[in-house]
Design a protein around this motif. Structure first.
Motif, PDB file in Angstrom:
ATOM      1  N   GLU A  72      -7.896  32.858  58.888  1.00 30.66           N
ATOM      2  CA  GLU A  72      -8.378  31.608  58.298  1.00 30.66           C
ATOM      3  C   GLU A  72      -9.594  31.863  57.400  1.00 30.66           C
ATOM      4  N   LEU A  73     -10.480  32.738  57.892  1.00 23.56           N
ATOM      5  CA  LEU A  73     -11.670  33.062  57.086  1.00 23.56           C
ATOM      6  C   LEU A  73     -11.277  33.667  55.744  1.00 23.56           C
ATOM      7  N   CYS A  74     -10.265  34.548  55.789  1.00 22.52           N
ATOM      8  CA  CYS A  74      -9.795  35.166  54.535  1.00 22.52           C
ATOM      9  C   CYS A  74      -9.260  34.093  53.595  1.00 22.52           C
TER      10      CYS A  74
ATOM     11  N   ASP B  74     -13.547  45.491  53.154  1.00 24.04           N
ATOM     12  CA  ASP B  74     -13.735  45.200  54.571  1.00 24.04           C
ATOM     13  C   ASP B  74     -15.180  44.769  54.781  1.00 24.04           C
ATOM     14  N   LEU B  75     -15.395  43.938  55.810  1.00 24.38           N
ATOM     15  CA  LEU B  75     -16.754  43.518  56.158  1.00 24.38           C
ATOM     16  C   LEU B  75     -17.496  44.638  56.865  1.00 24.38           C
ATOM     17  N   ASN B  76     -16.747  45.544  57.469  1.00 25.29           N
ATOM     18  CA  ASN B  76     -17.331  46.618  58.267  1.00 25.29           C
ATOM     19  C   ASN B  76     -17.816  47.747  57.343  1.00 25.29           C
ATOM     20  N   ALA B  77     -19.147  47.748  57.106  1.00 29.16           N
ATOM     21  CA  ALA B  77     -19.706  48.679  56.120  1.00 29.16           C
ATOM     22  C   ALA B  77     -19.530  50.136  56.568  1.00 29.16           C
ATOM     23  N   GLN B  78     -19.609  50.379  57.878  1.00 26.60           N
ATOM     24  CA  GLN B  78     -19.453  51.761  58.357  1.00 26.60           C
ATOM     25  C   GLN B  78     -18.033  52.264  58.066  1.00 26.60           C
ATOM     26  N   ARG B  79     -17.062  51.393  58.312  1.00 25.92           N
ATOM     27  CA  ARG B  79     -15.671  51.786  58.062  1.00 25.92           C
ATOM     28  C   ARG B  79     -15.468  52.139  56.589  1.00 25.92           C
ATOM     29  N   ILE B  80     -16.025  51.307  55.723  1.00 28.59           N
ATOM     30  CA  ILE B  80     -15.889  51.572  54.279  1.00 28.59           C
ATOM     31  C   ILE B  80     -16.608  52.871  53.909  1.00 28.59           C
TER      32      ILE B  80
ATOM     33  N   SER C 284      -4.837  41.856  55.557  1.00 29.34           N
ATOM     34  CA  SER C 284      -4.460  42.890  56.510  1.00 29.34           C
ATOM     35  C   SER C 284      -5.481  42.993  57.625  1.00 29.34           C
ATOM     36  N   VAL C 285      -6.021  41.827  57.991  1.00 25.66           N
ATOM     37  CA  VAL C 285      -7.080  41.815  59.009  1.00 25.66           C
ATOM     38  C   VAL C 285      -6.460  41.753  60.409  1.00 25.66           C
ATOM     39  N   ASN C 286      -7.300  41.969  61.400  1.00 33.05           N
ATOM     40  CA  ASN C 286      -6.820  42.001  62.784  1.00 33.05           C
ATOM     41  C   ASN C 286      -6.465  40.603  63.296  1.00 33.05           C
TER      42      ASN C 286
ATOM     43  N   GLU D 172       0.780  37.943  53.347  1.00 32.40           N
ATOM     44  CA  GLU D 172       0.484  38.192  54.757  1.00 32.40           C
ATOM     45  C   GLU D 172       0.986  39.585  55.090  1.00 32.40           C
ATOM     46  N   LYS D 173       0.075  40.505  55.332  1.00 29.42           N
ATOM     47  CA  LYS D 173       0.463  41.842  55.790  1.00 29.42           C
ATOM     48  C   LYS D 173       0.248  41.933  57.299  1.00 29.42           C
ATOM     49  N   SER D 174      -0.772  41.222  57.786  1.00 31.39           N
ATOM     50  CA  SER D 174      -1.008  41.158  59.230  1.00 31.39           C
ATOM     51  C   SER D 174       0.219  40.570  59.923  1.00 31.39           C
ATOM     52  N   THR D 175       0.377  40.878  61.205  1.00 29.46           N
ATOM     53  CA  THR D 175       1.457  40.275  61.998  1.00 29.46           C
ATOM     54  C   THR D 175       1.004  38.888  62.449  1.00 29.46           C
ATOM     55  N   LEU D 176       1.809  37.888  62.113  1.00 25.96           N
ATOM     56  CA  LEU D 176       1.361  36.509  62.335  1.00 25.96           C
ATOM     57  C   LEU D 176       2.424  35.672  63.016  1.00 25.96           C
TER      58      LEU D 176
ATOM     59  N   ILE E  17      -7.556  42.881  51.930  1.00 28.77           N
ATOM     60  CA  ILE E  17      -8.671  42.537  52.828  1.00 28.77           C
ATOM     61  C   ILE E  17      -8.354  43.122  54.201  1.00 28.77           C
ATOM     62  N   GLY E  18      -9.184  44.053  54.648  1.00 25.64           N
ATOM     63  CA  GLY E  18      -8.969  44.746  55.926  1.00 25.64           C
ATOM     64  C   GLY E  18      -8.623  46.202  55.678  1.00 25.64           C
ATOM     65  N   ALA E  19      -9.564  47.094  56.032  1.00 23.01           N
ATOM     66  CA  ALA E  19      -9.375  48.538  55.786  1.00 23.01           C
ATOM     67  C   ALA E  19      -9.088  49.254  57.090  1.00 23.01           C
ATOM     68  N   GLY E  20      -8.184  48.679  57.899  1.00 23.75           N
ATOM     69  CA  GLY E  20      -7.911  49.248  59.219  1.00 23.75           C
ATOM     70  C   GLY E  20      -6.694  50.159  59.223  1.00 23.75           C
ATOM     71  N   TYR E  21      -6.029  50.212  60.382  1.00 20.35           N
ATOM     72  CA  TYR E  21      -4.890  51.113  60.575  1.00 20.35           C
ATOM     73  C   TYR E  21      -3.719  50.747  59.670  1.00 20.35           C
ATOM     74  N   VAL E  22      -3.644  49.478  59.272  1.00 19.61           N
ATOM     75  CA  VAL E  22      -2.576  49.071  58.353  1.00 19.61           C
ATOM     76  C   VAL E  22      -3.068  49.079  56.910  1.00 19.61           C
ATOM     77  N   GLY E  23      -4.166  48.381  56.649  1.00 20.71           N
ATOM     78  CA  GLY E  23      -4.665  48.259  55.273  1.00 20.71           C
ATOM     79  C   GLY E  23      -4.926  49.601  54.627  1.00 20.71           C
TER      80      GLY E  23
HETATM   81  P1  NAI Z   1      -7.789  46.905  62.419  1.00 22.15           P
HETATM   82  O1  NAI Z   1      -8.633  46.220  63.422  1.00 22.15           O
HETATM   83  O2  NAI Z   1      -7.690  48.406  62.418  1.00 22.15           O
HETATM   84  O3  NAI Z   1      -8.270  46.492  60.935  1.00 22.15           O
HETATM   85  C1  NAI Z   1      -8.572  45.202  60.562  1.00 22.15           C
HETATM   86  C2  NAI Z   1      -9.801  45.249  59.646  1.00 22.15           C
HETATM   87  O4  NAI Z   1     -10.003  43.946  59.088  1.00 22.15           O
HETATM   88  C3  NAI Z   1     -11.099  45.611  60.363  1.00 22.15           C
HETATM   89  O5  NAI Z   1     -11.665  46.766  59.774  1.00 22.15           O
HETATM   90  C4  NAI Z   1     -11.992  44.364  60.155  1.00 22.15           C
HETATM   91  O6  NAI Z   1     -13.366  44.697  59.961  1.00 22.15           O
HETATM   92  C5  NAI Z   1     -11.389  43.768  58.903  1.00 22.15           C
HETATM   93  N1  NAI Z   1     -11.682  42.332  58.735  1.00 22.15           N
HETATM   94  C6  NAI Z   1     -11.516  41.325  59.624  1.00 22.15           C
HETATM   95  N2  NAI Z   1     -11.853  40.154  59.068  1.00 22.15           N
HETATM   96  C7  NAI Z   1     -12.234  40.417  57.795  1.00 22.15           C
HETATM   97  C8  NAI Z   1     -12.676  39.594  56.704  1.00 22.15           C
HETATM   98  N3  NAI Z   1     -12.763  38.273  56.830  1.00 22.15           N
HETATM   99  N4  NAI Z   1     -12.990  40.210  55.547  1.00 22.15           N
HETATM  100  C9  NAI Z   1     -12.886  41.554  55.405  1.00 22.15           C
HETATM  101  N5  NAI Z   1     -12.452  42.364  56.402  1.00 22.15           N
HETATM  102  C10 NAI Z   1     -12.134  41.801  57.575  1.00 22.15           C
HETATM  103  O7  NAI Z   1      -6.345  46.263  62.535  1.00 22.15           O
HETATM  104  P2  NAI Z   1      -4.918  46.920  62.162  1.00 22.15           P
HETATM  105  O8  NAI Z   1      -4.441  47.773  63.277  1.00 22.15           O
HETATM  106  O9  NAI Z   1      -4.998  47.477  60.788  1.00 22.15           O
HETATM  107  O10 NAI Z   1      -3.997  45.626  62.167  1.00 22.15           O
HETATM  108  C11 NAI Z   1      -4.078  44.657  61.132  1.00 22.15           C
HETATM  109  C12 NAI Z   1      -2.876  43.732  61.257  1.00 22.15           C
HETATM  110  O11 NAI Z   1      -1.668  44.491  61.044  1.00 22.15           O
HETATM  111  C13 NAI Z   1      -2.711  43.079  62.629  1.00 22.15           C
HETATM  112  O12 NAI Z   1      -2.198  41.787  62.433  1.00 22.15           O
HETATM  113  C14 NAI Z   1      -1.677  43.949  63.314  1.00 22.15           C
HETATM  114  O13 NAI Z   1      -0.946  43.253  64.268  1.00 22.15           O
HETATM  115  C15 NAI Z   1      -0.785  44.346  62.152  1.00 22.15           C
HETATM  116  N6  NAI Z   1      -0.056  45.591  62.327  1.00 22.15           N
HETATM  117  C16 NAI Z   1      -0.661  46.683  62.904  1.00 22.15           C
HETATM  118  C17 NAI Z   1       0.031  47.874  63.044  1.00 22.15           C
HETATM  119  C18 NAI Z   1      -0.616  49.061  63.665  1.00 22.15           C
HETATM  120  O14 NAI Z   1       0.108  50.030  63.944  1.00 22.15           O
HETATM  121  N7  NAI Z   1      -1.920  49.073  63.916  1.00 22.15           N
HETATM  122  C19 NAI Z   1       1.417  48.019  62.565  1.00 22.15           C
HETATM  123  C20 NAI Z   1       1.935  46.831  61.937  1.00 22.15           C
HETATM  124  C21 NAI Z   1       1.217  45.672  61.847  1.00 22.15           C
END
Ligand code: NAI
Length: 418
Positions: free
Chosen positions: A111-113, A34-40, A89-91, A129-133, A8-14
Motif C-alpha cells: 500500500e505504501l508503494c 529500496d528504503l534499506n540503505a545498508q542493502r543498497i 517487489s517488496v515483502n 505486481e511482482k510480489s506474491t499477493l 521497488i524492493g532490492a531483496g531476494y526477488v527484486g
Molecule cells: P525481501 O524481504 O528480501 O525484499 C523486500 C525488500 O523490499 C526489502 O529490502 C525492503 O527493505 C524493501 N521495501 C519494503 N517496503 C519498501 C518501500 N516502501 N520502498 C522501498 N523498499 C521497500 O523479500 P523477497 O524475498 O524479495 O520477496 C519479495 C516478494 O516476492 C514477496 O511478496 C515474496 O512472497 C515474493 N517472492 C519471493 C520469492 C523468494 O524466493 N524469496 C520467490 C517468489 C516470490
C-alpha cells in the motif's frame, strides 16, 4: 515500449530479477530502489562477494551490468518519476497483528508503494505486481492509484515470480514460463504487450503466458501450495515408512517414475522452510475462509500442520535416540539457511530444530558457510523464549565444519546432501 524500469524492493526477488532483465535487455535502464540503505550499499559494494544476496552466478551478472544499465539506489521518488514501468517487489509477510493475524498477508508495504507511486508520478505508468499477493490485490492498488494520483493513467499488471532461491539465476534465464495478468481492456492489453516485449528479449514467446489479472495473482499462491503439498505428502509417508519397514527413498523413486506424478519434490526432509511456502499457504487458507469456504481452507491448512509436525518430530527423534538425555551434550548442525546455495534463513527448519534441542539444554555448534554468526543469534532470539545470554551460552557458530563435528554426540544434517 518500456525503456526505463523502476523496481521497488532490492531483496531476494527484486535484486536477481532486475539483474537478469538488465543483462538481457541492454537498451532498458533498470533502477532498483529500496528504503534499506545498508542493502543498497551492499548491492553497490566493490567486493562482489559481499552482495546482500547469495545466488550462484549472480555476482557475475551484477558485475556485467551494474553501472551500465543496472543501478541500485535509495532514491525511490526519482526512480518512480523516470520509469515507464514500476515493479513492486517488496515483502508481503504474514500479518502479526489485527484482523487476519497469523494468516493473512500484510499488505502495508504494498500500500505504501502504491501511495508513493500515486504521489510522485506525473506521467503514465505501468505498475507491475511482482510480489506474491492475495487474489484481487490489483483492485486495491488500482483504486489507490486512481483516487490519490495526479490524474495520470496507471495500468496494473500481475507478473508473479516463480524463481526458487538457490537456482534463481538459471530459473530467471530459462523460466518454465513467465506469467503476465492484466485487464481485458485496450489499455490493459497494450500494457501486457509492453511487458511481454521485455521478456521476449530472451524468453520464447510460447513460454510467456498471459491471463486475466485475477488468474495470475491466484496462480502464484496455487503453485506454492502445490509444491509445499508434495513436500508434506512425502513427509507424511516418511513417518509411516518408519513404522512399517518401507523405505521412503524407495517409495519416492517408485512413484516418481510414474510420468503422471514426476520425480521432483519427492524427497523426504525435515520439512520445508523459506519465506514463501508457509506464508503463501496461510494466505490461501485465509482467503478461502474469508469466502466461507471452510473445507477448502482446512484442506490446505493440513499442509502446514504436517510440516510443523515433521520439524518437531525430527528434533524429538534426535532426543529419543540419545535416550532422552541431551542436556550438556554437544551437537553439530550443518546448515542454517533454509536450503543449499542461499544465505536466506527465513523460516529455516534448522532454527526450529535448534530451538527444540536448546529447550533440552543441549550445546550446539552451528556451521553454515553463507550465514553469519549474528544472523544465527537474531533468528534464535526471534523464535525462542530464552534470553540472548542463554542462547549464547549454549550455541557456538563455527567457520569450520570439522570443528563443528569434532567430539559431537550427533550431527544434524540440515542441508541437502549431494
Ligand atoms: P525481501 O524481504 O528480501 O525484499 C523486500 C525488500 O523490499 C526489502 O529490502 C525492503 O527493505 C524493501 N521495501 C519494503 N517496503 C519498501 C518501500 N516502501 N520502498 C522501498 N523498499 C521497500 O523479500 P523477497 O524475498 O524479495 O520477496 C519479495 C516478494 O516476492 C514477496 O511478496 C515474496 O512472497 C515474493 N517472492 C519471493 C520469492 C523468494 O524466493 N524469496 C520467490 C517468489 C516470490
Amino acid at each position: 515500449m518500456i525503456k526505463n524500469i523502476c523496481c521497488i524492493g532490492a531483496g531476494y526477488v527484486g535484486g536477481p530479477t532486475m539483474a537478469v532483465i538488465a543483462n538481457k535487455s541492454p537498451e532498458i535502464k533498470v533502477h532498483v530502489v529500496d528504503l534499506n540503505a545498508q542493502r543498497i550499499a551492499d548491492w553497490n559494494s566493490d567486493d562482489f562477494s559481499k552482495l546482500p544476496i547469495y545466488e550462484p552466478g549472480l555476482d557475475e551478472i551484477v558485475k556485467a551490468t551494474r553501472g551500465r544499465n543496472l543501478f541500485f539506489s535509495t532514491n525511490v521518488d526519482q526512480a518512480i518519476q523516470q520509469a515507464d514501468a514500476i515493479f513492486i517487489s517488496v515483502n508481503t509477510p504474514t500479518k502479526t497483528y489485527g484482523v487476519g493475524k497469523g494468516m493473512a498477508a500484510d499488505l502495508k508495504y504494498i500500500e505504501l508503494c502504491a501511495r508513493q507511486i500515486a504521489a510522485v508520478a506525473t506521467t503514465d505508468k505501468i505498475v507491475i505486481e511482482k510480489s506474491t499477493l492475495p487474489v484481487r490485490t490489483a483492485e486495491a492498488i488500482q483504486n489507490i492509484l486512481k483516487n490519490t494520483g495526479n490524474g495520470v493513467n496507471f495500468e496494473v499488471l500481475s507478473n508473479p515470480e516463480f524463481l526458487a532461491e538457490g537456482t534463481a539465476v538459471s530459473d530467471l534465464m530459462n523460466p518454465d514460463r513467465v506469467l503476465i495478468g492484466g485487464n481485458e481492456t485496450v489499455a490493459g492489453k497494450k500494457a501486457i504487450q509492453a511487458l511481454v516485449d521485455v521478456y521476449a528479449n530472451w524468453v520464447p514467446t510460447e513460454n510467456i503466458l498471459t491471463t486475466n489479472v485475477w488468474s495470475s495473482e491466484l496462480s502464484k499462491l496455487t503453485a506454492n501450495a502445490f509444491l509445499a503439498q508434495r513436500v508434506s505428502s512425502v513427509n507424511a509417508l516418511s513417518e509411516l515408512c518408519e513404522h512399517t519397514g518401507a523405505d521412503i527413498n524407495e517409495v519416492s523413486r517408485a512413484i516418481g517414475t510414474d510420468s503422471r506424478i514426476g520425480p521432483k519434490f519427492l524427497k523426504a526432509s525435515v520439512g520445508f522452510g523459506g519465506s514463501c511456502f508457509q506464508k503463501d499457504i496461510l494466505n490461501l487458507v485465509y482467503i478461502a475462509k474469508s469466502y466461507g469456504l471452510t473445507e477448502v481452507a482446512d484442506y490446505w491448512e493440513q499442509v502446514i500442520i504436517m510440516n510443523d509436525h515433521q520439524k518437531r518430530r525430527f528434533a524429538a527423534n534426535i532426543v529419543k535416540t540419545l535416550y532422552n538425555t541431551v542436556s550438556g551434550r554437544d551437537f553439530a548442525m550443518l546448515g542454517w539457511a533454509f536450503k543449499k546455495d542461499t544465505n536466506d534463513t527465513r523460516e529455516s527448519a534448522a532454527i526450529y530444530v535448534c530451538d527444540e534441542l536448546l529447550n533440552e539444554r543441549a550445546n550446539i555448534r552451528v556451521y553454515d558457510p553463507k550465514v553469519s554468526k549474528s544472523k544465527v543469534f537474531t533468528d534464535l532470539e526471534y523464535l525462542s523464549t530464552r534470553s540472548n545470554q542463554e542462547n549464547e551460552d549454549l550455541v557456538t557458530v563455527v567457520t569450520d565444519p570439522y570443528k563443528a563435528c569434532k567430539n559431537s554426540h550427533a550431527i544434524a544434517v540440515m542441508t541437502r546432501v549431494g
